[in-house]
Design a protein around this motif. Structure first.
Motif: not given
Length: 102
Positions: A51-56, A84-88, A69-71, A76-82
């Protein structure tokens, strides 16, 4: 409490389906993002490290690449392989104010 313990507590508070960046965790406890990354490597499997990710929004690549896979399994809201920090992105406001390190 030491920095590793503070990071453990902050990460453990992030609910399933949410994430924080290394910098977010650092801001919460009054440390730098690199300090958080180093301390995260000392935490055991009992802490939701994914649950701790890079800033991007890029998930961690350690632990055999299991983070994406765990996310996804937690919804957890994703956009492609990242993530979605705005939502998550998780905010600790409900847990009280952050504590700057002495």
């Amino acid at each position: 409490m030491d920095i590793v313990g503070e990071i453990r507590d902050a990460v453990a508070a992030i609910p399933a389906g949410s994430v924080a960046s290394y910098g977010d965790v650092g801001q919460r406890i009054g440390a730098g993002a690199r300090q958080v990354g180093r301390a995260m490597s000392l935490l055991g499997e009992g802490v939701p490290w994914w649950r701790v990710v890079r800033a991007d929004g890029s998930p961690a690549t350690c632990h055999g690449g299991r983070a994406p896979g765990l996310l996804l399994a937690e919804g957890t809201p994703m956009r492609g392989g990242r993530v979605d920090m705005r939502r998550a992105r998780y905010r600790w406001e409900q847990a009280g104010p952050s504590r700057p390190r002495a």
